[in-house]
Design a protein around this motif. Structure first.
Motif, PDB file in Angstrom:
ATOM      1  N   GLU A 139     -37.683  17.262 -68.247  1.00 41.59           N
ATOM      2  CA  GLU A 139     -36.860  16.185 -68.776  1.00 41.59           C
ATOM      3  C   GLU A 139     -36.968  14.965 -67.869  1.00 41.59           C
ATOM      4  OE1 GLU A 139     -32.739  17.149 -68.889  1.00 41.59           O
ATOM      5  OE2 GLU A 139     -32.168  15.304 -69.919  1.00 41.59           O
ATOM      6  N   VAL A 140     -37.207  13.814 -68.487  1.00 47.71           N
ATOM      7  CA  VAL A 140     -37.273  12.567 -67.739  1.00 47.71           C
ATOM      8  C   VAL A 140     -35.857  12.084 -67.457  1.00 47.71           C
ATOM      9  CG1 VAL A 140     -38.020  10.181 -67.822  1.00 47.71           C
ATOM     10  CG2 VAL A 140     -39.484  11.976 -68.782  1.00 47.71           C
ATOM     11  N   GLN A 141     -35.553  11.887 -66.178  1.00 37.41           N
ATOM     12  CA  GLN A 141     -34.216  11.388 -65.878  1.00 37.41           C
ATOM     13  C   GLN A 141     -34.141  10.749 -64.506  1.00 37.41           C
ATOM     14  OE1 GLN A 141     -31.191  14.435 -65.930  1.00 37.41           O
ATOM     15  NE2 GLN A 141     -32.249  15.729 -64.456  1.00 37.41           N
ATOM     16  N   LEU A 142     -33.133   9.888 -64.379  1.00 38.24           N
ATOM     17  CA  LEU A 142     -32.753   9.272 -63.113  1.00 38.24           C
ATOM     18  C   LEU A 142     -31.265   9.553 -62.932  1.00 38.24           C
ATOM     19  CD1 LEU A 142     -34.525   5.847 -63.669  1.00 38.24           C
ATOM     20  CD2 LEU A 142     -35.179   7.511 -61.937  1.00 38.24           C
ATOM     21  N   VAL A 143     -30.898   9.989 -61.740  1.00 39.43           N
ATOM     22  CA  VAL A 143     -29.502  10.332 -61.481  1.00 39.43           C
ATOM     23  C   VAL A 143     -29.037   9.613 -60.226  1.00 39.43           C
ATOM     24  CG1 VAL A 143     -27.859  12.165 -61.032  1.00 39.43           C
ATOM     25  CG2 VAL A 143     -29.801  12.599 -62.552  1.00 39.43           C
ATOM     26  N   GLU A 144     -28.066   8.721 -60.392  1.00 35.93           N
ATOM     27  CA  GLU A 144     -27.504   7.992 -59.260  1.00 35.93           C
ATOM     28  C   GLU A 144     -26.334   8.758 -58.662  1.00 35.93           C
ATOM     29  OE1 GLU A 144     -28.515   4.820 -62.472  1.00 35.93           O
ATOM     30  OE2 GLU A 144     -27.558   6.785 -62.367  1.00 35.93           O
ATOM     31  N   SER A 145     -26.121   8.536 -57.385  1.00 32.02           N
ATOM     32  CA  SER A 145     -24.965   9.113 -56.704  1.00 32.02           C
ATOM     33  C   SER A 145     -24.624   8.238 -55.514  1.00 32.02           C
ATOM     34  CB  SER A 145     -25.254  10.544 -56.253  1.00 32.02           C
ATOM     35  OG  SER A 145     -26.332  10.575 -55.339  1.00 32.02           O
ATOM     36  N   GLY A 146     -23.455   8.482 -54.937  1.00 30.54           N
ATOM     37  CA  GLY A 146     -23.071   7.784 -53.716  1.00 30.54           C
ATOM     38  C   GLY A 146     -22.064   6.669 -53.894  1.00 30.54           C
ATOM     39  N   GLY A 147     -21.701   6.374 -55.133  1.00 34.55           N
ATOM     40  CA  GLY A 147     -20.706   5.335 -55.347  1.00 34.55           C
ATOM     41  C   GLY A 147     -19.336   5.767 -54.863  1.00 34.55           C
ATOM     42  N   GLY A 174     -39.298  14.263 -63.848  1.00 32.46           N
ATOM     43  CA  GLY A 174     -39.896  14.277 -65.172  1.00 32.46           C
ATOM     44  C   GLY A 174     -40.957  13.228 -65.422  1.00 32.46           C
ATOM     45  N   PHE A 175     -41.302  12.429 -64.423  1.00 34.23           N
ATOM     46  CA  PHE A 175     -42.374  11.456 -64.585  1.00 34.23           C
ATOM     47  C   PHE A 175     -43.037  11.225 -63.228  1.00 34.23           C
ATOM     48  CE2 PHE A 175     -40.248   7.679 -62.749  1.00 34.23           C
ATOM     49  CZ  PHE A 175     -38.914   8.062 -62.782  1.00 34.23           C
ATOM     50  N   THR A 176     -44.174  10.524 -63.253  1.00 28.74           N
ATOM     51  CA  THR A 176     -44.947  10.308 -62.030  1.00 28.74           C
ATOM     52  C   THR A 176     -44.285   9.189 -61.229  1.00 28.74           C
ATOM     53  OG1 THR A 176     -46.930  10.960 -63.256  1.00 28.74           O
ATOM     54  CG2 THR A 176     -47.241   9.939 -61.090  1.00 28.74           C
ATOM     55  N   PHE A 177     -43.350   9.566 -60.412  1.00 29.92           N
ATOM     56  CA  PHE A 177     -42.493   8.637 -59.691  1.00 29.92           C
ATOM     57  C   PHE A 177     -43.302   7.601 -58.918  1.00 29.92           C
ATOM     58  CE2 PHE A 177     -38.535   7.413 -57.891  1.00 29.92           C
ATOM     59  CZ  PHE A 177     -38.726   7.198 -56.533  1.00 29.92           C
TER      60      PHE A 177
END
Length: 124
Positions: free
Chosen positions: A1-9, A26-29
């Motif tokens: 699965e292609v995804q971006l997950v932010e954290s730290g706020g 999920g992709f070639t970063f």
């Protein structure tokens, strides 16, 4: 699965610091420029920073230059945004977004490869 997950706020007082992370999968970063953009509810997205695929070229909006530092660790498929000397006007939802190829500067990236966002709140 292609995804971006932010954290730290979170919530900090004016002058404080936060470090945001954006984990990709999920992709070639390594082929993608990664952008940080932010949005205040009821307003449009604002470009904050761009980090080139190799991490060598990093660009900042004037509003954050000298206070924010963006970086990436391609071995971990993760991008970071170190935010120092935060101000109330930095309060927003922060998103990371990926776009294939060279970075755009001072403009929002196209496409829909964007995370769900993380809230940053800076109190006076």
């Amino acid at each position: 699965e292609v995804q971006l997950v932010e954290s730290g706020g979170g919530e900090v007082q004016s002058g404080g610091s936060l470090r945001l992370s954006c984990a990709a999968s999920g992709f070639t970063f390594n082929d993608y420029c990664i952008y940080w953009v932010r949005q205040v509810p009821g307003t449009g997205l604002e470009w904050v920073s761009s980090v080139s695929a190799g991490g060598i070229l990093v660009y900042y909006a004037d509003a954050v230059k000298g206070r924010f530092t963006a970086s990436r660790d391609n071995s971990k498929s993760t991008v970071y945004l170190q935010m120092n000397n935060l101000r109330p006007e930095d309060t927003a939802v922060y998103y990371c977004q990926a776009m294939y190829g060279a970075c755009l500067v001072r403009t929002l990236p196209s496409g829909n490869l964007r995370g769900q966002g993380t809230q940053v709140t800076v109190s006076p």
